[in-house]
Structures are given as C-alpha cells and as structure tokens.
Design an enzyme around this catalytic site. Structure first.
Site, mmCIF file in Angstrom:
data_model
loop_
_atom_site.group_PDB
_atom_site.id
_atom_site.type_symbol
_atom_site.label_atom_id
_atom_site.label_comp_id
_atom_site.label_asym_id
_atom_site.label_seq_id
_atom_site.Cartn_x
_atom_site.Cartn_y
_atom_site.Cartn_z
ATOM 1 N N THR A 174 0.881 -1.237 0.098
ATOM 2 C CA THR A 174 -0.012 0.063 0.119
ATOM 3 C C THR A 174 0.806 1.206 0.043
ATOM 4 O OG1 THR A 174 -1.749 -1.078 1.008
ATOM 5 C CG2 THR A 174 -1.640 1.253 1.222
ATOM 6 N N HIS A 213 -2.802 5.055 8.441
ATOM 7 C CA HIS A 213 -1.658 4.231 8.572
ATOM 8 C C HIS A 213 -0.349 5.096 8.584
ATOM 9 C CE1 HIS A 213 1.270 0.866 8.498
ATOM 10 N NE2 HIS A 213 0.306 -0.014 8.656
ATOM 11 N N TYR A 358 17.491 0.853 -24.181
ATOM 12 C CA TYR A 358 17.275 -0.830 -24.344
ATOM 13 C C TYR A 358 15.746 -1.305 -24.102
ATOM 14 C CZ TYR A 358 18.726 0.804 -19.615
ATOM 15 O OH TYR A 358 18.800 1.495 -18.510
#
Lengths: 516, 516
Positions: A174, A213, A358
């Site tokens: 997350t 959080h 590349y």
C-alpha cells in the site's frame, strides 16, 4: 574467508555445462520435498506456538555463520529449515493467529505464485511479457468488477480505440500505491502553481485522519513534502475515529487562506487500528473544492466490498482519483499483491515514465499497450497477476464472498461473546472481522489499572503460544485487537481463544484483587 | 454485473467452516499439478518462440471478460494457463533468451519461494517473524562475505554488544534501494544546511554518469530533488562509458561555488546498456570532499564479484555509504531479491522509521533487534531471505562461482566468434557476460545504413522466435546486446544463436547490396 576463494587461474577449467541449476528432474524433486513440507506444516501448525519463544540472535547460533564452499543435499537444507527456521517463526498461518490483519492465502494463490516463480519473467514493458501485462490488467478489471468500481477505473482493453484513461497496476505494498499517487499529485500541484522546479513544494499540503496508517505519513516524507505540511487530523469517538469532513474543510480552507496548496487527501476504509471508515463521498466533495487528489486506502477492508452488504463503505468512489486494496490481506492471495486503480493513468505515467534505449520497442511506441513499469517505483516486477487471476478463476465470486462472510460471522460471534461478559467492553463498533475490546474498569478500578490489566492479558495470552493478539490505543485506552480470518481458522479456534481469554482474565482479576 | 451479486439477506446461512482454501490435501494436489506443469515447461521451453507473436489485447479475447460466479476445477484453470497464457509469454526461462539481463533461477530458489509463499508471514518487525528477520540478516551477511564486503556493512549479530552500525535489507528492486538511500542522504543534507523543513531541497544536487539506469533519475524525482539538480554526467569511449572522476569533481566543485549542496552520487558497476564500470574508489574520494553519499548500483555485475577475478571492480567499496545488487539477476534467485547494505543503518532508519502503537513490542523497544520495515518503503514484506539463504546453502560458494564463470566463458566464446568475423565489431570491451556488438560499416556503408542493418538484424532474429536480443545505443550507434546466462542455457544455444546471427546477417547484407 580464504576457504571460499577458488584459484582464479583455475577457472578456465570449469566445464561450461556442468552445473544445471534448473535441471527439470532436480526442480521436480526439490519442489515435491517442499510440497511435503508444506503439507506437514499445514497439518501441524495449529499445535505450534503462534509466537515463538526465541531470543534475538537465536538463528545465528544454530546455523553456520559463514556460507559453505561446497553444495549440500537438499534434504540437509530442509532439515535446517525444519529444525532452525520453523521454531523461530511467528506462524501467521496458524489458526490461532489473531494479531494485526491476517495474511489470508489459498491453494490457488500458492500455485499461481509457484508457477510465476518458475517462469520468472520480468514484465516491465508489454513486450517483455505480453501475457503477464495482459493478465495483470485483466485481473485488475475482474477485481474492479467484483468491487463494482466505476468503469472509469478500468483498463477496458489494451489496444483498441475504446480505451479510456483509467487503469491499474499490482504493486508490492500500500505504501508504494500511496507514494506513486502522492508523487503524481505533487507534480500536478507544482505545475498548477507554476513552480520553478520543485521550489513550490514547501507550499503543498497533504491530509489524513490521525488514524491513518503511519506508512502514509512516511510516504509523504519520502515524496519530499514538508513535515509541517503533512496534516494529521484528530478524530474521536464522536465519528468512531473516522475523518470528519467538516473539520477537513475547515483545515484546508485555513491552509488556502495562508497561501498553502492542498494537494492530496488519504481516506481510509478500514483503519488498521480499529477499522474506522472515513466517509469517502464527503471527503471527495471537500477535496473537489481545492482540486486535491483523493486516494482511498482500503488495504484490508476493500476485500469485504466484494459483498454487496459492505459495498456502501466505498460510496463516492466514483469521485476519487485513486484507490488501493491488498488481496494479500483478505482475499486469499499470498504476499505480495496490492492493487492500485487510478482514474487517469496519464497522471501517473507523467511522473513515473522512463524511456531508456534498451527498452524501446514497437509495441510501446504504438501507444496501444500499457508498460506497467511506468506505474510503479521500480522497473523489475514479478508476474503477480497470475496468482490473483487464479484465485478469482478457481474459486469464483460466490466462494470469495463466502470466505469474507464466514470471517465476519466468526468475528460477530466473538463480539457477541465479549458483549455477553460484563467484565469486557467492545471499544468501537465492529465493521468487518476485527473486534477491538478490553477489560473494562469496574468496581472502582482506575483507567490506569485497567490499561495494565489489558496489557497483562495480552502478554499472558501471547506467552501461552495458543493465541496471538496485537493491541492498539484508541481514545487513550489500551485495547486488544482480535482479528479473525487466518485461512486455516475455524469456529472452534475462535471459541478456544475466547475460553482462554476468559480464563486468563479471571486469573488477572483475582491477582488485582489480592494486590489491592 | 448482477450475476456476481449474491442475495445479501442470505449470507447468514453460509456455513462457517464450509470453504477451506488451505485444505492441506487440496494444497498438495494443486501444487503437484503445478510442479508437473513446471517440469513440462522447462522440458519444452527451448522449442517455444522466445518472443510471442501476439497482438495487444490477445488475452482478453481468449479469457472471460468478467470474473466467474462459481468455482472451477483446478484442471480447467491450468488448461487456460497452458492454452491462453503460455502462448503470450516472453520466455525469460528459454535458453534462447539473450535480451536485457537474464533473470537466473534455480531449484533451490523456487523451493524457498514456494515455502515462503505457503508460510506467508509478514516480517515487518522482528517480533512479527523472528526467523524471517534473522534469516534475512544472516543471508545478507553470508552474501557480504562472498562479496568480501568490509565488515562495516555487515549486521554481525542481532542482539549483543558487538553490533556495529552496518546492516542490510532485502528489497524488491534496485530502484527502491536507490530511493531509500536518496531520501536518507537528502534528509542528512537538509539537516547539514540547516534547512527550514524541506525549503533547502532546491539546493541539493545528485550525480550519476549518463549511462546510469534511468530508474536512478526517476528515483531522484520521486524523492523530490529538483530536476535541474539531477546531474547526468556525459561519458564517452575514452573511459569505455564509465564515469570520469575528474569530470565529476569539476562539476561538483562548480555546483558548490554556485551555492549548491552535493548530496548523492550513484556509481554503477556494470551498467545496463554496456556493462561499463564506474571507478568506485576514485568516486568515493571525490565525494568525500563534499560529504556526499556514495551508492554503488551493482544490480547485475555484483553477482560476478563473488569470484576473486572480478572482485577488483568493487575496489574502494569500504569508502562508500551503500551498495545494492540483485541476486534475482545473476545469482540464481527468482524474483524479487535486491540486497542493500549500508554502512550506517541509523541514517536509513532515521528517515524511514515508523512507530505505530499496534506494532509496539518489547523486542523492538529493547533496541537489540532489527525491524526491517524501517529500512524500506513499505511495511509489509515477504520472507525473501529464505530463498536467498537456500541458494547459498544448497549450492555453496564453489558452485555459485562456477555458475558465473560458465556464463562468462560462454560470453567470451561468443565474443571471440564476433571478433573472428570481420563483418562485425565488438563495440565496448566485454567485462562480464554481456557482449555489445554490431554489423560494422564497411565497403563504404554509411553509419546510417549500418544502424538500419543492425536494427533489421535484431528484428529478424527476434521474429524467428529462436533468439531474443535487445539493443542499446552507445556513442550514437545502434548496438545489439547479447546477454548470456539464462539458467537453462548451454554452450549449444550460444552456438546456435551465433549461427543464426551469421546467416541472417548474410541475408541482410545481400539485400543491402541489391538495393544499392
């Protein structure tokens, strides 16, 4: 370290084809032994202590401190895994694991991950693995349908004129979903204010409830936001610890009045601490006044939203900019698998695109394909879409819903038990399969003593090895978190844990009485 | 989407223990079928086209556009994997894969990853999985010994007074290793200049050779550095495209004279484009004058440094701040596995630490353990240390060295072939197992025509399905990259590819002559 040095002069002598690390017979043999180990592990994990009683540094004392020079039979290696590693594990797969959020899992997911590991492709561009890119896109669209996300978040198709601007990517955490959207929102805000380079960054502000959080606040710092402008908005019991949109509006307006630039808001559906649900629609309405990016973190509870009865928690999602949720938490998909959907992929790729020589190829230059490296931090990426697709394809929507409902029903049973015992209280309303409860202060017990009793309860439970619970602090109170849902869990494990909690509480209460 | 909605009112009727996603017998059955699939895949992948001939959107046309409601037998799911997924894969496991860098793999690594997936732990703190944390630390110390990194980079022990400040962490990508060290260096530089919040960020500068992986420049932008201060230093054939320390010193000094603050230098050992090696020691000496952080990106070539004959490429590593390399590239460890070592873990954790209530525990608070979440972007993390340890434990240092030397020997054989055919040239000296070559302009062929011939050569080779090569541009020239080392590769595959290259070149040259 002399023992590991071979003689440099001798290296020409090595036979080119001597060592075959992917010899098919050997691969099969090693994997069959691993499958036997896993079978035994699942059969026995219930009886192992959930939390191991090892001291820091234990493993180094059991295994060699230096890498060996010569090879070892695989059986010897597996013996060390059994004898040194397993006893030091915290067994997240144990049905007696009730800590944090469970990392749910399934046979289909493990099989998908195994196949992906063996194919070991790196699908940074579509060309580098068309199947992996398209499988990831398809799995995200399937899951978006299960969640009834608006079509604006879907990839629709790779190729073809009907392609919208929405889309998704599978990330590891997350935190990465937050970081890449924060960076996109940051760059958009810098452009909006006409910043000279990043000079304007000191004016940009971000917002989240104080229950968000901790990784969100860390992601903001990683992206270079000023610590003073990372606003943690206080919540309380009046909103069940959800973000109050009126308070958000007030703070954002004050910031604008002070010359700051509201840039990003993180709303959480199912906070880690207590499963609070921020009101998504109301937050989106506030954000719209300031052209701020709104991200929904539904890491845990997003999985529940595949059930119609939980979908209302996402109401308003059609007005946000991005949403992430982690099937590795509650959708039976082993780590790691965080799904991020955005309404406008160009805003992501505008900040994250690279174009080294590349990796140039016709498909990318045609503009008809998604190069998923441009929606993540890194370039390399595993074939994570396979396991997620295999989970949905194997079990189907009905079984996935059954899985969620079974966990919720067990949590409800536990909650009812807690409520029926007047020594305890349920601290915040249960929204999903997490029950936040505590021994409540009664008969003149102070809050401090109650906190101490709860801490003691948790520590004694965890020391038994028969259950593992984590804690949090809500409204200043020490609270036990009982998270149901470990994939081997059955009703009997929840009942046993409850019996153990009651018995241990009785012991603690008697001691408190004696001491007093 | 009505079909996926179950009746909400009916959900109470679900049996709590009805669905067992981790039933041990089912897990074993699914995994045995997956092992059979992998066995067949490794036996047959050589004959599959390396690069698939699918059009964008192919997969969606073959699989259902919406998730099913009901479950399916696992055999049906595997049939779809075989028939729809495999034909759209770019087969990195093919012995005819010579593109990018190979993602090498081994039986031990796949077994380790499988076991980790089944245990499915989340070792964010030591307590959340002591064995996973200690295994990761041990695996990093073992690998540091194989690389003969100075002791200052080692964890030494978790617990105990002898613990130094060094340590490491296993991350998902090199990009994350760059990002977390960039953020630490950024925060240290801001403190050094007494910045008010992040206001000083506009003065901070970062440096790398123009051959540095594009992801470095992206990581700098993610961390909020000003685009104008992200300095890409030109290189040329005089240094074989490695960073020139004299040029670096000149640019850094000019920046300091202009009031800027040199903060971070990325040195690459084995660039992606052509395997150039920046001179680590000389760069560290320049950096020391300005207290700038030096990071070594040895993602690919770091693995070679376990052989004494390649170790000199890391000379001076004892004077840098951090180094990362990816065993998922060249050390037979399936994705993902990027090892980062830093000399002072406190500088990392100072910027990356979080301390939410629900993760607090006695072990963390004692200060004797490493909580690996504080050395990475996210919180969640897989048990990646197991597979890396199992690779070293199973094969031992001698076999790992043999593996590197075998690849290098095959690359040298290919290089000798190229040099022996005067239609071709080797564009830069081969350092490891990558050969950069091209059809050289001869007999009055212009550089433009040569570039076109080389591009045509690559495209024709790739269309055959019998080989897959990538390209780069070095010194303005279109160059083919021939990367040896895919784990099923044997000398005969390299020989066949060379025969195909010669034959295809002959065809192209004849057409060019005809057209002229």
């Amino acid at each position: 370290m002399g023992s590991i040095d071979a003689n440099p002069a001798a290296f020409e002598a090595f036979a080119v084809d001597g060592f075959q690390p992917l010899n098919a017979d050997e691969v099969r043999s090693y994997l069959h032994k691993s499958v036997d180990f896993i079978y035994d592990y699942y059969k026995s994990v219930e009886s192992l202590p959930v939390l191991p009683a090892v001291e820091p540094g234990y493993l180094r004392r059991q295994l060699q401190p230096a890498p060996p020079t010569s090879s070892a039979p695989f059986d010897v290696v597996m013996k060390e895994v059994r004898e040194a590693v397993v006893p030091g594990m915290t067994h997240w797969a144990s049905p007696n694991f009730f800590a944090f959020f469970p990392s749910t899992n399934s046979a289909a997911a493990i099989a998908g991950e195994l196949i992906a590991s063996a194919m070991n492709t790196v699908g940074f561009t579509w060309q580098a693995n068309p199947a992996a890119t398209e499988m990831e896109v398809l799995a995200l669209d399937w899951l978006a349908q299960l969640l009834r996300l608006p079509a604006s978040f879907m990839n629709r198709s790779t190729g073809g004129a009907a392609r919208g601007t929405g889309g998704g990517v599978i990330l590891g955490t997350t935190s990465e979903a937050m970081l890449v959207t924060l960076v996109s929102a940051r760059d958009a805000a810098l452009r909006r204010v006409g910043s000279d380079g990043v000079a304007g960054i000191t004016r940009l502000t971000v917002y989240a409830a104080d229950q968000t959080h901790s990784t969100f606040f860390k992601a903001c710092r990683l992206a270079g936001f000023d610590p003073a402008n990372i606003k943690s908005i206080p919540t309380g019991p009046d909103t069940d610890y959800a973000l109050d949109p009126a308070k958000l509006l007030e703070i954002m307006q004050a910031d604008v009045d002070a010359g700051l630039v509201p840039t990003y808001i993180c709303a959480t559906v199912g906070t880690t601490s207590s499963n609070a649900v921020d009101p998504v629609g109301a937050i989106a309405d506030v954000a719209a006044r300031f052209s701020a990016w709104v991200h929904i973190d539904a890491a845990y509870a997003g999985s529940a939203c595949i059930c119609p009865e939980f979908r209302h928690h996402l109401a308003g999602v059609e007005r946000v900019d991005s949403i992430s949720m982690s099937p590795h938490k509650w959708l039976m998909t082993c780590l790691d698998c965080t799904c991020l959907w955005v309404r406008d992929t160009h805003r992501l790729t505008g900040s994250l695109e690279t174009n080294p020589e590349y990796l140039k190829n016709d498909a990318s230059e045609s503009g008809t394909v998604t190069d998923l490296k441009d929606m993540q931090v890194g370039v390399g990426r595993r074939f994570r879409g396979l396991k997620l697709w295999m989970v949905m394809r194997t079990y189907g929507a009905a079984k996935l819903q059954e899985h969620i409902r079974s966990d919720v029903a067990m949590a409800k049973m536990f909650e009812d038990n807690v409520r029926s015992d007047d020594r305890f209280e349920v601290v915040v309303p249960r929204n999903f399969a997490l029950v936040c409860f505590r021994i409540k202060p009664r008969h003149g017990m102070t809050e401090e003593v109650a906190d101490e009793a709860n801490r003691e309860l948790m520590e004694r439970l965890n020391r038994t090895g028969k259950a593992y619970l984590a804690h949090t602090v809500v409204g200043g109170k020490f609270v036990l978190r009982f998270a149901v849902g470990s994939s081997l869990q059955e009703e009997r494990h929840v009942r046993s844990a409850w019996e153990l909690i009651k018995k241990t509480t009785t012991e603690i209460m008697e001691e408190i009485v004696v001491v007093e």
